[in-house]
Enzyme design. Structure first.
Site, PDB file in Angstrom:
ATOM      1  N   ASN A 208      44.139  40.621  48.824  1.00 15.79           N
ATOM      2  CA  ASN A 208      44.988  39.474  48.160  1.00 15.79           C
ATOM      3  C   ASN A 208      44.278  38.308  48.350  1.00 15.79           C
ATOM      4  OD1 ASN A 208      45.240  38.042  50.709  1.00 15.79           O
ATOM      5  ND2 ASN A 208      46.921  39.103  51.315  1.00 15.79           N
ATOM      6  N   LYS A 209      44.755  37.267  47.674  1.00 17.23           N
ATOM      7  CA  LYS A 209      43.950  36.135  47.404  1.00 17.23           C
ATOM      8  C   LYS A 209      43.459  35.256  48.729  1.00 17.23           C
ATOM      9  CE  LYS A 209      44.352  31.536  44.917  1.00 17.23           C
ATOM     10  NZ  LYS A 209      45.204  30.671  44.024  1.00 17.23           N
ATOM     11  N   ARG A 210      44.193  35.133  49.619  1.00 14.19           N
ATOM     12  CA  ARG A 210      43.806  34.571  50.721  1.00 14.19           C
ATOM     13  C   ARG A 210      42.909  35.431  51.862  1.00 14.19           C
ATOM     14  NH1 ARG A 210      45.033  35.961  55.676  1.00 14.19           N
ATOM     15  NH2 ARG A 210      46.762  37.463  55.002  1.00 14.19           N
ATOM     16  N   GLU A 211      42.846  36.756  51.514  1.00 14.43           N
ATOM     17  CA  GLU A 211      41.876  37.659  52.308  1.00 14.43           C
ATOM     18  C   GLU A 211      40.486  37.475  51.509  1.00 14.43           C
ATOM     19  OE1 GLU A 211      44.960  41.086  53.575  1.00 14.43           O
ATOM     20  OE2 GLU A 211      43.805  41.321  51.743  1.00 14.43           O
ATOM     21  N   ASP A 277      50.205  47.720  49.494  1.00 13.59           N
ATOM     22  CA  ASP A 277      50.279  49.198  49.662  1.00 13.59           C
ATOM     23  C   ASP A 277      50.652  49.900  48.231  1.00 13.59           C
ATOM     24  OD1 ASP A 277      49.852  48.748  52.326  1.00 13.59           O
ATOM     25  OD2 ASP A 277      52.069  48.956  52.821  1.00 13.59           O
TER      26      ASP A 277
END
EC number: 2.7.1.167
Length: 488
Positions: A208-211, A277
């Protein structure tokens, strides 16, 4: 585009001899639902009056549940404990038809369990039971042996679902990627952590964007810097692609051809739990069935848009994905013209909203004012009107070889444009009794030129508490009269 998606889902998902291996951190998600009406006299905390509880597959197990929901054969490899939670999780996996023979049951760690307490739809607290330490040498060997056995049967693809709970070590990831690469099997990874080097050589990642920002050491709000760093990460790790999931903003994909962004389908977001997921499961299923990368990512984006509208960890299913694709295919027709799986999903949704389902059927050749008036009256006997439409073959069997005048798809398209009609489904049988038994309507509507005992399905609908509604027909209005007038 939507036509190719529908063809892939309807004719290949669940029909082709394709299976996918999921490896990762298996979890049990437990939900305690209740109401909050007061504050505890013992401490300044809300008192939740427990009403119900639910247990669902979480983590890598939820990835498997999403694949199973799409009709894909699935095997799971991971580590769970030897406890009651393990039995529950294995039961959930067996219920969806997933193969659990490659799961190692360890006496040294508990089954990862996340218990969420909700008051209404608001999560009040989460309790975690886990041991996120690296696997022991014994556990690692047992899991590697199980995975090696699975790979001999050649999965169409492998998903590594990493929640940083100890299963997907660098050693295990690199071992799987090396074996898969040698056999030409794609490996897709839903990553975790700040160091992605253990995924080197995988086919693709879906952070995701944060990761992505954490792994690239850039600010998440600086899109330009983020995308540049993400492309460098893709190149360094020798990935075919990197797909950055961005919540309500959609998905940005970076591959050898450059970058592209797919906007999310606008809808109300209730819970993003498990959306990642769903993305990796649907993306992998699409690629395993021959969809080009960008098409598979678009399909995954649509699937994620569906699951975020649900509370808690709820996997996608094939019928609702078909329904969403049909809805997007045409605002006028495909939104209403259904196959049986899509119709049943829609009927279930209406029932959850407390709406009464009305069913009627007929040929509806050369639509006229009598038909329109009849359908409006039928709809008024409930909340939603499902129309079973005779196919061309069945119309000819009933009316003779010169009928129908209008092709079945054209009849369906015109009927779907009527505000009174909520769903149209074609049926080829002599009677719609199988359709009626599948839908289980609350009301069966038929013209007043029938008696109740002549209405097909009337006895059945009464047996489950429904009723038969006889609708007055408009005198002098019929397709046969129109044909005779045209002939003269």
């Amino acid at each position: 585009m939507r036509e190719s998606f529908l063809d892939t889902i309807q004719h290949h998902f669940g029909h082709d001899p394709v299976w996918i291996l999921v490896v990762g951190d298996l979890m049990l998600d437990r939900y305690l639902f209740g109401d909050v009406q007061r504050i505890s006299p013992e401490a300044p905390v809300p008192v939740v009056l427990l009403k119900s509880q639910d247990e669902r597959a979480g983590g890598a197990a939820n990835v498997a549940a999403n694949l199973a929901g799409l009709g894909i054969k699935t095997r799971i490899a991971g580590v769970i404990g030897q406890d009651a939670e393990a039995e529950t999780l294995l039961g959930l996996m067996h219920d969806i038809g997933a193969d659990t023979q490659h799961i190692h049951c360890s006496a040294c760690r508990p089954t990862i369990t996340k218990t969420r307490i909700l008051g209404g739809h608001q999560q009040m607290m989460r309790l975690d039971q886990e041991d996120a330490a690296a696997l022991s040498a014994e556990e690692q060997l047992a899991l590697q042996t199980a995975i090696a056995a699975a790979l001999t049967d050649r999965p169409a693809a492998i998903i590594l679902s990493d929640y940083a709970k100890g299963v997907l070590s660098e050693t295990l990831c690199q071992s799987i990627i090396a074996q898969a690469t040698a056999s030409g099997i794609p490996v897709l990874v839903d990553p975790k952590g700040r160091d992605y080097s253990k995924y080197h050589g995988a086919t693709g990642l879906t952070p995701n964007k944060r990761e992505t920002a954490e792994a690239c050491h850039v600010a998440p709000h600086d899109d330009q810097a983020l995308l540049a760093a993400a492309e460098q990460l893709r190149h360094t790790l020798k990935l075919d692609f990197l797909a950055v999931t961005r919540g309500e903003e959609g998905i940005t994909v970076l591959d050898r051809q450059g970058s592209a962004h797919l906007a999310a389908t606008a809808r109300q977001v209730y819970d993003v739990s498990g959306a990642g997921d769903t993305v990796i499961a649907t993306l992998t299923a699409g690629l395993a069935h021959g969809l080009p990368l960008h098409d598979a990512i678009e399909l995954a984006n649509i699937a994620a848009g569906i699951v975020v509208g649900k509370v808690g960890t709820v996997p996608i299913n094939k019928a609702e994905l078909e329904q969403e694709l049909q809805s997007q295919q045409s605002a006028a027709q495909a939104d209403k013209v259904c196959n049986l799986d899509s119709l049943l999903a829609r009927v279930q949704n209406w029932r959850h909203q407390g709406e009464r389902i009305v069913f009627t059927n007929g040929c509806f050749d050369l639509l006229h004012a009598g038909h329109v008036t009849y359908l409006e009256a039928a709809r008024n006997t409930g909340d939603r009107l499902v129309l079973g439409l005779n196919t061309d073959r069945s119309v000819s069997a009933l009316k003779g070889p010169s009928r129908p005048v209008i092709h079945e798809q054209d009849r369906a398209r015109v009927l779907a444009a009527l505000e009174s009609v909520d769903a149209v489904i074609l049926f080829d049988e002599d009677t719609p009794i199988d359709l009626i038994n599948a839908i289980r309507p609350d009301v069966i509507a038929k013209g007043s030129d029938y008696t109740e005992d002549q209405v097909v399905g009337g006895a059945e609908v009464k047996s489950w508490g429904g009723k038969v509604a006889l609708i007055d027909v408009v005198p002098g209005r019929s397709t046969s009269n129109i044909i005779r007038k045209l002939a003269s």
